[in-house]
Scaffold this active site. Structure first.
Site, PDB file in Angstrom:
ATOM      1  N   CYS A 184      40.738  50.994  38.746  1.00 53.04           N
ATOM      2  CA  CYS A 184      40.255  50.437  40.077  1.00 53.04           C
ATOM      3  C   CYS A 184      41.184  49.468  40.822  1.00 53.04           C
ATOM      4  O   CYS A 184      41.612  48.699  39.661  1.00 53.04           O
ATOM      5  CB  CYS A 184      38.809  50.161  40.317  1.00 53.04           C
ATOM      6  SG  CYS A 184      38.352  49.525  42.180  1.00 53.04           S
ATOM      7  N   ASP A 214      28.243  46.967  38.464  1.00 47.57           N
ATOM      8  CA  ASP A 214      29.542  46.544  38.788  1.00 47.57           C
ATOM      9  C   ASP A 214      29.416  45.102  38.593  1.00 47.57           C
ATOM     10  O   ASP A 214      28.919  44.302  37.748  1.00 47.57           O
ATOM     11  CB  ASP A 214      29.863  47.151  40.140  1.00 47.57           C
ATOM     12  CG  ASP A 214      31.128  47.339  40.653  1.00 47.57           C
ATOM     13  OD1 ASP A 214      31.628  46.351  41.120  1.00 47.57           O
ATOM     14  OD2 ASP A 214      31.568  48.524  40.594  1.00 47.57           O
ATOM     15  N   ASP A 215      30.449  44.509  39.755  1.00 44.99           N
ATOM     16  CA  ASP A 215      30.660  42.981  39.464  1.00 44.99           C
ATOM     17  C   ASP A 215      29.373  42.181  39.662  1.00 44.99           C
ATOM     18  O   ASP A 215      28.243  42.685  40.077  1.00 44.99           O
ATOM     19  CB  ASP A 215      31.380  42.567  40.921  1.00 44.99           C
ATOM     20  CG  ASP A 215      32.261  41.430  40.898  1.00 44.99           C
ATOM     21  OD1 ASP A 215      32.033  40.544  40.104  1.00 44.99           O
ATOM     22  OD2 ASP A 215      32.909  41.275  41.826  1.00 44.99           O
ATOM     23  N   TRP A 239      44.166  49.028  52.449  1.00 40.03           N
ATOM     24  CA  TRP A 239      42.704  48.924  52.065  1.00 40.03           C
ATOM     25  C   TRP A 239      41.742  50.021  52.609  1.00 40.03           C
ATOM     26  O   TRP A 239      41.609  49.923  53.740  1.00 40.03           O
ATOM     27  CB  TRP A 239      42.355  47.404  51.913  1.00 40.03           C
ATOM     28  CG  TRP A 239      40.656  47.480  51.262  1.00 40.03           C
ATOM     29  CD1 TRP A 239      40.331  47.721  50.052  1.00 40.03           C
ATOM     30  CD2 TRP A 239      39.666  47.243  52.156  1.00 40.03           C
ATOM     31  NE1 TRP A 239      39.036  47.472  49.849  1.00 40.03           N
ATOM     32  CE2 TRP A 239      38.383  47.346  51.148  1.00 40.03           C
ATOM     33  CE3 TRP A 239      39.253  47.207  53.372  1.00 40.03           C
ATOM     34  CZ2 TRP A 239      37.414  47.407  51.508  1.00 40.03           C
ATOM     35  CZ3 TRP A 239      37.983  47.105  53.914  1.00 40.03           C
ATOM     36  CH2 TRP A 239      36.972  47.052  53.049  1.00 40.03           C
ATOM     37  N   LYS A 267      34.818  50.270  34.210  1.00 43.68           N
ATOM     38  CA  LYS A 267      35.548  50.334  35.485  1.00 43.68           C
ATOM     39  C   LYS A 267      36.519  49.029  35.209  1.00 43.68           C
ATOM     40  O   LYS A 267      35.891  48.103  35.578  1.00 43.68           O
ATOM     41  CB  LYS A 267      34.614  50.341  36.606  1.00 43.68           C
ATOM     42  CG  LYS A 267      35.547  50.361  38.129  1.00 43.68           C
ATOM     43  CD  LYS A 267      34.279  50.296  39.002  1.00 43.68           C
ATOM     44  CE  LYS A 267      34.681  49.838  40.442  1.00 43.68           C
ATOM     45  NZ  LYS A 267      33.479  49.790  41.483  1.00 43.68           N
ATOM     46  N   TRP A 268      37.557  48.976  35.431  1.00 42.89           N
ATOM     47  CA  TRP A 268      38.839  48.220  35.349  1.00 42.89           C
ATOM     48  C   TRP A 268      39.296  47.875  36.679  1.00 42.89           C
ATOM     49  O   TRP A 268      40.381  48.830  37.204  1.00 42.89           O
ATOM     50  CB  TRP A 268      40.087  48.763  34.246  1.00 42.89           C
ATOM     51  CG  TRP A 268      41.009  47.509  33.929  1.00 42.89           C
ATOM     52  CD1 TRP A 268      41.583  46.906  34.924  1.00 42.89           C
ATOM     53  CD2 TRP A 268      41.282  47.128  32.716  1.00 42.89           C
ATOM     54  NE1 TRP A 268      42.662  46.319  34.387  1.00 42.89           N
ATOM     55  CE2 TRP A 268      42.493  46.402  32.813  1.00 42.89           C
ATOM     56  CE3 TRP A 268      40.907  47.507  31.435  1.00 42.89           C
ATOM     57  CZ2 TRP A 268      43.338  45.747  31.924  1.00 42.89           C
ATOM     58  CZ3 TRP A 268      41.798  46.817  30.276  1.00 42.89           C
ATOM     59  CH2 TRP A 268      42.916  46.204  30.629  1.00 42.89           C
ATOM     60  N   ASP A 269      38.905  46.730  37.397  1.00 40.64           N
ATOM     61  CA  ASP A 269      39.229  46.442  38.543  1.00 40.64           C
ATOM     62  C   ASP A 269      40.517  45.389  38.790  1.00 40.64           C
ATOM     63  O   ASP A 269      40.660  44.836  37.556  1.00 40.64           O
ATOM     64  CB  ASP A 269      38.066  45.888  39.317  1.00 40.64           C
ATOM     65  CG  ASP A 269      37.944  46.316  40.761  1.00 40.64           C
ATOM     66  OD1 ASP A 269      39.134  46.512  41.408  1.00 40.64           O
ATOM     67  OD2 ASP A 269      37.080  45.978  41.228  1.00 40.64           O
ATOM     68  N   MET A 270      41.099  45.386  39.784  1.00 41.93           N
ATOM     69  CA  MET A 270      42.266  44.625  40.027  1.00 41.93           C
ATOM     70  C   MET A 270      42.438  44.369  41.463  1.00 41.93           C
ATOM     71  O   MET A 270      42.515  45.018  42.303  1.00 41.93           O
ATOM     72  CB  MET A 270      43.391  45.342  39.650  1.00 41.93           C
ATOM     73  CG  MET A 270      44.766  44.161  39.270  1.00 41.93           C
ATOM     74  SD  MET A 270      45.536  43.537  40.861  1.00 41.93           S
ATOM     75  CE  MET A 270      47.025  42.822  40.066  1.00 41.93           C
ATOM     76  N   ASN A 271      41.960  42.939  41.942  1.00 49.63           N
ATOM     77  CA  ASN A 271      41.723  42.666  43.353  1.00 49.63           C
ATOM     78  C   ASN A 271      42.575  42.035  44.086  1.00 49.63           C
ATOM     79  O   ASN A 271      42.018  41.208  45.023  1.00 49.63           O
ATOM     80  CB  ASN A 271      40.306  42.386  43.540  1.00 49.63           C
ATOM     81  CG  ASN A 271      39.070  43.613  43.357  1.00 49.63           C
ATOM     82  OD1 ASN A 271      39.486  44.520  44.052  1.00 49.63           O
ATOM     83  ND2 ASN A 271      38.438  43.344  42.702  1.00 49.63           N
ATOM     84  N   ASP A 301      37.869  52.260  48.160  1.00 44.37           N
ATOM     85  CA  ASP A 301      36.436  51.516  48.704  1.00 44.37           C
ATOM     86  C   ASP A 301      35.856  51.949  49.759  1.00 44.37           C
ATOM     87  O   ASP A 301      34.819  51.672  50.219  1.00 44.37           O
ATOM     88  CB  ASP A 301      36.865  50.053  48.784  1.00 44.37           C
ATOM     89  CG  ASP A 301      37.003  49.110  47.563  1.00 44.37           C
ATOM     90  OD1 ASP A 301      36.572  49.846  46.711  1.00 44.37           O
ATOM     91  OD2 ASP A 301      37.175  48.002  47.692  1.00 44.37           O
TER      92      ASP A 301
HETATM   93  C1  GLA Z   1      36.478  46.008  44.340  1.00 42.48           C
HETATM   94  C2  GLA Z   1      36.145  47.579  44.096  1.00 42.48           C
HETATM   95  C3  GLA Z   1      34.804  47.704  44.343  1.00 42.48           C
HETATM   96  C4  GLA Z   1      33.824  46.753  43.626  1.00 42.48           C
HETATM   97  C5  GLA Z   1      34.206  45.189  44.074  1.00 42.48           C
HETATM   98  C6  GLA Z   1      33.527  44.193  43.091  1.00 42.48           C
HETATM   99  O1  GLA Z   1      36.609  45.737  45.615  1.00 42.48           O
HETATM  100  O2  GLA Z   1      36.970  48.470  44.537  1.00 42.48           O
HETATM  101  O3  GLA Z   1      34.518  49.104  44.089  1.00 42.48           O
HETATM  102  O4  GLA Z   1      33.835  46.918  42.306  1.00 42.48           O
HETATM  103  O5  GLA Z   1      35.664  44.976  43.680  1.00 42.48           O
HETATM  104  O6  GLA Z   1      33.882  43.051  43.297  1.00 42.48           O
END
Ligand code: GLA
Length: 730
Positions: free
Chosen positions: A529, A369-370, A202, A479-483, A551
């Site tokens: 993302c 964003d979030d 990461w 922005k389509w995220d996956m964390n 990030d």
């Molecule tokens: C991930 C993304 C960040 C941001 C956060 C929001 O870590 O990579 O750019 O969008 O989520 O929770």
């Protein structure tokens, strides 16, 4: 004809502009890999005895009476199977009803046709006209296991690339279980290869690593359910001593976003077996009678001129024949993302105030964003509850986007559709919708669970939820995220014997939802993302033309990350932002213009507090945006040359040259200052011969041979300094 078949010698010859790929069918019906490398115009069959060796390592012959000493253990196989005397790793393994896993695939025919087939449900390179490519389908059968295996090869007229994939079809009356089916496998003589891969974690993704191939196997993989921060589904076999500009390099890239494996292994005869495909870890796929399995696509690129040429082939192929939609060719907005500034303290006022300033600076779009949905004020809850928080946005996105339209700035939002928080209405209503194994604890990562995307009802629900949000206002970017990675992988929608399908079906599920949403909203620019770059792969690029690279927005770390990423992926898909200092991830303080210059080598944007910029910084932003708009075509549609590597020196230099070679952009930056060094010279590449170019900052004119041979002087006595130079043909 890019693909020919010599009936007499049973030789398939696939040609790209500069490479040949040759397969021969042996008398016993085994397809043998004869050659991959620099183009051979006429290939005639060598003596089959080349595959016989004296002495033995306990290697059995398949039929001594008929075929002499021919043993599968030493021949270069085209698609090696399991348990038949080839002791190297197989490309395919099938568990049959009687418990046997042996597979022996024999040639049974072929088809050559213009164009390229789609891979149902899977991302893949494509053609727009049939005349752009030719495809070979090679049919192999095992009449005991009752499987037909189709090896698919597409060669493109304009690219030194071959797209390979495999389809396995059960034509027997009993079900079989696929335990392994690689997308591509290749056996070659070892040219003293190094195995190059993109390794990281990461906020430190895709650093270039090189391992010599001696008598060991080198394997990279992901078991995380995503292609991962740690390894990218890419490797190259590079002749020892290969550089950016010379030496033979073979690149392999899997167009896939889930668990993968890539490996190269050298045997006792100095031959290499390399393969790439879905990871066999936790994989088994049941094929009932008449069912088939299509592997993801692997792209093979050959370069006789080092890594630079390999990368330029990947770049142009992916820019033109993998990315789709209007933003493939159209200009994309310059955006300001509010994540690093506002985190979860986002609301209409924060957005609007920043938007007014952003507009003044020349920014096109502002991204929430979030934190805009449910009661999401930290990572602890609300994922899955995709309803706008009315305390933060009283008039929803409609009111906000209307206000933004008045000041002529567009709106973008963040989503993370694949996830659900334990504290969410969604999981309270549908506890069975998250991936979990019965009777076991569900591990959390970043406080969240993963939704079971193998289930159609889950995908339909998310489609409807996100559709409603995206159609509620004028939204121009997502922005389509996956964390998080997958764990306790199991789906109660599938039978016990099909549990080995879950990881792959999860990936197919996200592809389906991405396909539906991007098709429903063709005017929205989607950006992939996954906590930065955990899913930076060709699979995502098929649906979304750009991906958040990492990030880590520190300009120095970005020199390494973007340099590594560019081994395969074009600048046009690398989202890169100028952020505040001290940097959020590394606390490093770099000059504003260096953060700007490094971000300019990607899809340029900002991720900083525009309201606290100094007057001087505001001017820098305005100038940078104007400049980027003038030269983004060169950066994103031109040829990239990596002139200097941060992995080998204390600085980085990248050059982008327009197709007609009339313009070129040079970006360099140093990773640390060095005392008492003569100025360094950077030698440009790819210019027109015997012409003059003017560098527009200084107004100085240089001959192209001077730029290419003497070079441009740069200084490196200030930490993290950088420059962007622009050369235009006189
Ligand atoms: C991930 C993304 C960040 C941001 C956060 C929001 O870590 O990579 O750019 O969008 O989520 O929770």
């Amino acid at each position: 004809m890019p693909i020919t078949f010599n009936e007499e010698n049973k030789i398939f010859h696939l040609t790209t502009p500069n490479s040949s790929y040759i397969i021969a069918i042996m008398a016993c019906g085994i397809p043998v890999h004869m050659y991959y490398g620099k183009k051979i115009n006429i290939f005639s069959m060598p003596d089959e005895k080349m595959f016989e060796i004296e002495g033995y390592s306990f290697s059995p012959q398949i039929d001594m009476d008929k075929y002499g000493k021919f043993t599968l253990d030493i021949i270069p196989c085209e698609y090696p199977s399991t348990g038949d005397g080839d002791y190297r790793n197989p490309a395919i393994t099938i568990l049959q009803q009687n418990g046997s896993k042996i597979v022996r695939l024999l040639y049974a025919g072929y088809k050559i046709y213009d164009g390229k087939p789609e891979l149902k449900g899977l991302p893949a390179t494509y053609v727009e006209e049939k005349s752009e490519a030719q495809t070979l389908e090679l049919y192999l059968y095992d009449n005991v296991a009752k499987v037909k295996v189709t090896l698919k090869y597409t060669v493109f007229n304009d690219y030194d690339a071959i797209a390979r994939s495999t389809e396995v079809y059960n034509y027997g009356s009993e079900k079989i279980v696929l335990l392994n089916a690689q997308s591509a496998c290749i056996d070659m003589d070892n040219k003293n290869f190094n195995f190059i891969h993109l390794h990281g974690s990461w906020a430190r993704e895709r650093h270039i690593k090189s391992v010599p191939l001696n008598c060991t196997a080198v394997t990279i993989d992901s078991k995380r359910g995503v292609s991962s921060h740690n390894e990218n589904p890419f490797f190259a076999l590079a002749e020892k001593g290969a550089t950016e500009n010379c030496g033979e390099v073979y690149g392999f890239n899997l167009i896939y976003s889930g668990n993968f494996v890539a490996s190269a292994d050298m045997n006792y005869l100095n031959s290499i077996r390399a393969y790439i495909g879905i990871n066999t870890y936790n994989f088994q796929y049941v094929l009932e009678r008449n069912e088939s399995f299509q592997t993801p696509e692997a792209i093979l690129v050959y370069s006789d001129c080092g890594f630079g040429k390999m990368s330029r082939t990947f770049h142009s192929l992916y820019r033109n024949k993998l990315c789709r939609g209007q933003f493939r060719d159209d200009k994309r907005p310059i955006l300001l993302n509010l994540w690093e500034t506002a985190k979860f303290n986002i609301n209409e006022k924060v957005v609007f105030d920043a938007a007014k300033e952003a507009k003044e600076l020349g920014i096109d779009l502002i991204v929430i964003d979030d934190g805009w949905f449910g009661s999401r004020n930290s990572t602890k809850g609300s994922l899955g509850d995709w309803n706008i928080n009315k305390e933060k946005f009283p008039g929803g996105f409609k009111q906000l986007s209307d206000r933004l339209a008045e000041i002529d700035i567009k709106l973008g939002i963040w989503i993370e559709p694949e996830m659900v928080s334990p504290d969410s209405n969604l999981i309270r209503q549908h506890p069975e919708w998250c991936i979990h194994t019965p009777d076991r604890n569900i591990s959390k990562a970043r406080g969240q669970y993963v939704l079971d995307f193998t289930k159609q009802e889950v995908r339909d629900h998310l489609y409807n939820e996100i559709y409603d949000i995206l159609s509620s206002a004028d939204i121009s970017y997502v922005k389509w995220d996956m964390n998080r990675g997958l764990s306790e992988v199991y789906s109660d929608a599938l039978s016990p014997e099909s549990q080995g399908e879950v990881s792959h079906r999860y990936v197919l599920g996200i592809y389906e939802l991405m396909d539906r949403l991007t098709s429903a909203f063709p005017d929205i620019l989607f950006e992939g993302c996954s906590a930065g770059g955990a899913r930076f792969d060709g699979g995502i690029l098929y649906y979304m033309p750009q991906i958040w690279v990492s990030d880590c927005t520190d300009a120095v770390e970005r020199m390494y990350i973007q340099h590594g990423t560019s081994l395969v992926y074009p600048s046009s898909c690398m989202a890169a932002h100028v952020s505040d200092v001290p940097n959020h991830q590394l606390k490093r303080v770099t000059p504003f213009d260096t953060r700007t210059n490094i971000a300019m080598a990607g899809r340029f944007g900002y991720e900083l507090d525009v309201l606290s910029l100094t007057q001087e910084e505001k001017i820098l932003v305005k100038v940078a945006i104007q400049r980027y708009k003038l030269y983004e075509d060169v950066i994103h549609h031109g040829d990239m040359y990596r002139l200097i590597s941060p992995y080998e020196t204390d600085y980085t230099a990248w050059q982008f040259v327009s197709d007609d070679k009339s313009k070129c952009v040079l970006i360099y930056g140093n990773t640390r200052a060095v005392t008492q060094m003569f100025s360094t010279r950077i030698k440009l590449k790819g210019l027109l011969n015997n012409r003059e170019y003017t560098e527009i900052n200084s107004g100085r004119t240089y001959s192209s041979d001077m730029l290419e041979n003497f070079g441009i002087l740069i200084r490196q006595d200030i930490d993290y300094s950088s420059e962007m130079m622009i050369f235009e043909l006189e």
